[in-house]
Design an enzyme around this catalytic site. Structure first.
Site, PDB file in Angstrom:
ATOM      1  N   LYS A 200      -8.784   3.415   6.864  1.00 36.84           N
ATOM      2  CA  LYS A 200      -7.789   3.024   5.724  1.00 36.84           C
ATOM      3  C   LYS A 200      -8.676   2.662   4.588  1.00 36.84           C
ATOM      4  CE  LYS A 200      -3.828   0.600   4.450  1.00 36.84           C
ATOM      5  NZ  LYS A 200      -2.986  -0.728   4.765  1.00 36.84           N
TER       6      LYS A 200
ATOM      7  N   GLY B 201     -16.148   9.133   7.879  1.00 38.47           N
ATOM      8  CA  GLY B 201     -15.082   8.344   8.620  1.00 38.47           C
ATOM      9  C   GLY B 201     -13.900   8.238   7.759  1.00 38.47           C
ATOM     10  N   THR B 202     -12.721   8.008   8.316  1.00 35.84           N
ATOM     11  CA  THR B 202     -11.411   8.106   7.762  1.00 35.84           C
ATOM     12  C   THR B 202     -10.627   6.830   7.884  1.00 35.84           C
ATOM     13  OG1 THR B 202     -10.492   9.256   9.519  1.00 35.84           O
ATOM     14  CG2 THR B 202     -11.368  10.532   7.801  1.00 35.84           C
TER      15      THR B 202
ATOM     16  N   GLN C 172      10.039  -3.871  -5.669  1.00 45.05           N
ATOM     17  CA  GLN C 172      10.845  -3.970  -4.327  1.00 45.05           C
ATOM     18  C   GLN C 172      12.000  -4.454  -4.616  1.00 45.05           C
ATOM     19  OE1 GLN C 172      10.184  -3.245  -1.217  1.00 45.05           O
ATOM     20  NE2 GLN C 172       8.044  -2.532  -1.397  1.00 45.05           N
TER      21      GLN C 172
ATOM     22  N   PHE D  10       1.768  -7.516  -7.970  1.00 45.27           N
ATOM     23  CA  PHE D  10       3.105  -7.256  -8.629  1.00 45.27           C
ATOM     24  C   PHE D  10       3.836  -6.138  -7.916  1.00 45.27           C
ATOM     25  CE2 PHE D  10       1.069  -9.484 -12.065  1.00 45.27           C
ATOM     26  CZ  PHE D  10       2.123 -10.365 -12.593  1.00 45.27           C
TER      27      PHE D  10
ATOM     28  N   CYS E 284       5.197  -5.365   3.922  1.00 49.86           N
ATOM     29  CA  CYS E 284       4.260  -5.576   4.979  1.00 49.86           C
ATOM     30  C   CYS E 284       4.309  -7.154   5.173  1.00 49.86           C
ATOM     31  CB  CYS E 284       3.052  -4.981   5.279  1.00 49.86           C
ATOM     32  SG  CYS E 284       2.242  -5.129   3.631  1.00 49.86           S
TER      33      CYS E 284
END
Length: 417
Positions: free
Chosen positions: A195, A192-193, A123, A118, A57
């Site tokens: 992130k 609440g949900t 990746q 890290f 991202c």
């Protein structure tokens, strides 16, 4: 690398990151797994060697051997929604030694948005495995990726650059663990949900083994989805007030524009810790006036992570020293590889000269001692070779000119490929 460079190719890294590209632009250039595979397959068709692609991202990068970096930029733009014009505004391009240095910084978390993160190293590992599977990897990329992995491991083990909490959700859990006694037996309510709320919940389960976590959300099916993942209890929105009365820790992650928890909702005779993980604040400030309530907002937890990052910055010089060490080892290996074919060709040439001369002398000299002549001439070749090799190793600034001269003097062009 030497074979690629002799074909007029260089090692390039082209990419963009959070430093100059905002989230929307990064999104245009992000590569999912399928796109990565397609990009690598096209690189193979086009004869671009040693290609690796990483996309998180925070950054997207393509590495590879090319005559010109545009070959890699074109590959990236063809397999994403980004355009060349957009890319050029926010991009960076690194070549050869600079590209190697950049890869070390990225792979060891020094270039990450959160210092000491890290995640990027795994990746890189995955990117190399993909490249190898498609048949694009070479000795250079394999050795470089392994060197970066080695530097990353050493930094992780020998410095404290990745110590402490850096995500707000982790900081919340640290805060709860420090400030609530016997947390594994306390009641926790997640309202609440969002992130951060979900991540906090996940971290709480991991670090407290708490079996008394309840989840409430305005839309119950959303709550049930998340609850199923973590096996939590779900209650109706209508039960909010009753649940707050029973809880010890209330985590609010509702993401509403106005406060969703007001003073009127809270009636408690025991201590209650409220963490407001929402922007804007979702807990009314006057809640703090209540006797048994302690209210902590996201800003305070962000400060904890800022302090952690400040502390981590102290270890940058240690990390950089490790990188210098591993990177210079890699560069030494690279120089050796660069002149290996010339050294090999030179040895072959000297042996041919020796064989021709011994044949000539054998015919002229009676009782010619083959064995002794071989020993002496081989020793002389060995000594000459050692001088050349030492010169090339020690004077790396003029390696290219030296190689050219050796090839010219001994007419080695035909052998060196």
């Amino acid at each position: 690398m030497e074979s690629s460079i002799s074909k007029g190719r260089h090692f390039y890294i082209i990419g963009l990151s959070y430093k100059k590209a905002d989230a929307e632009i990064r999104g245009h250039f992000s590569l999912n797994e399928e796109a990565k595979t397609r990009l690598l397959e096209q690189a193979k068709k086009e004869g671009i060697d040693g290609v690796l692609a990483t996309s998180t991202c925070n950054r997207t990068e393509v590495y590879g051997f090319a005559a010109h970096p545009f070959q890699l930029i074109k590959l990236l733009c063809e397999h994403t929604h980004g355009t060349v014009e957009e890319f050029e505004k926010v991009a960076y391009v690194y070549k050869n030694k600079q590209a190697i240095s950049h890869m070390f910084r990225v792979g060891t978390g020094l270039d990450s948005q959160i210092l000491g993160d890290f995640e990027i190293i795994s990746q890189l590992r995955i990117a190399f495995a993909q490249s190898k599977k498609i048949g694009l990897s070479n000795a250079f990329t394999e050795r470089l990726v392994n060197a970066v992995i080695q530097a990353s491991k050493r930094i992780k083990n020998e410095t404290e650059i990745s110590s402490g909490a850096t995500s707000v959700s982790f900081a919340s859990v640290q805060y709860i663990l420090k400030n609530v006694e016997d947390i594994s037996n306390k009641n926790i309510l997640l309202f609440g949900t969002g992130k951060i709320g979900r991540n906090t919940c996940e971290n709480l389960i991991k670090h407290t083994q708490n079996k008394h976590i309840t989840l409430i959300n305005r839309t119950k099916d959303k709550a049930e989805k998340i609850a199923g993942k973590f096996s939590l209890t779900v209650k109706d929105y209508a039960d909010l007030q009753a649940e707050i009365r029973n809880t010890d820790v209330l985590i609010v992650a509702t993401g509403a524009q106005n406060p969703t928890i007001s003073k009127e909702l809270i009636y408690c005779k025991k201590d209650l810790l409220i963490l407001d993980l929402s922007i804007p604040k979702n807990v009314a400030e006057d809640v703090e006036e209540l006797d048994n309530v302690r209210l902590v907002h996201l800003d305070h937890l962000s400060q904890i992570t800022d302090e952690t990052l400040q502390r981590r910055r102290k270890f940058i010089p240690e990390a950089e020293a490790i990188i210098v060490e591993v990177e210079s080892e890699f560069n030494k290996w690279l120089e050796t590889r660069k002149f290996a074919p010339t050294i090999k060709a030179l040895k072959k040439k000297l042996r041919m000269m020796k064989d021709a001369e011994l044949d000539f002398q054998r015919k002229k000299i009676a009782d010619f001692n083959d064995e002794q002549a071989e020993i002496v001439s081989n020793r002389i070749i060995q000594k000459i070779m050692k001088h050349f090799a030492n010169h090339l190793k020690e004077d790396s600034n003029t390696t290219d000119e030296s190689l050219e001269l050796i090839q010219k003097v001994f007419q080695l062009e035909e052998q060196v490929r």
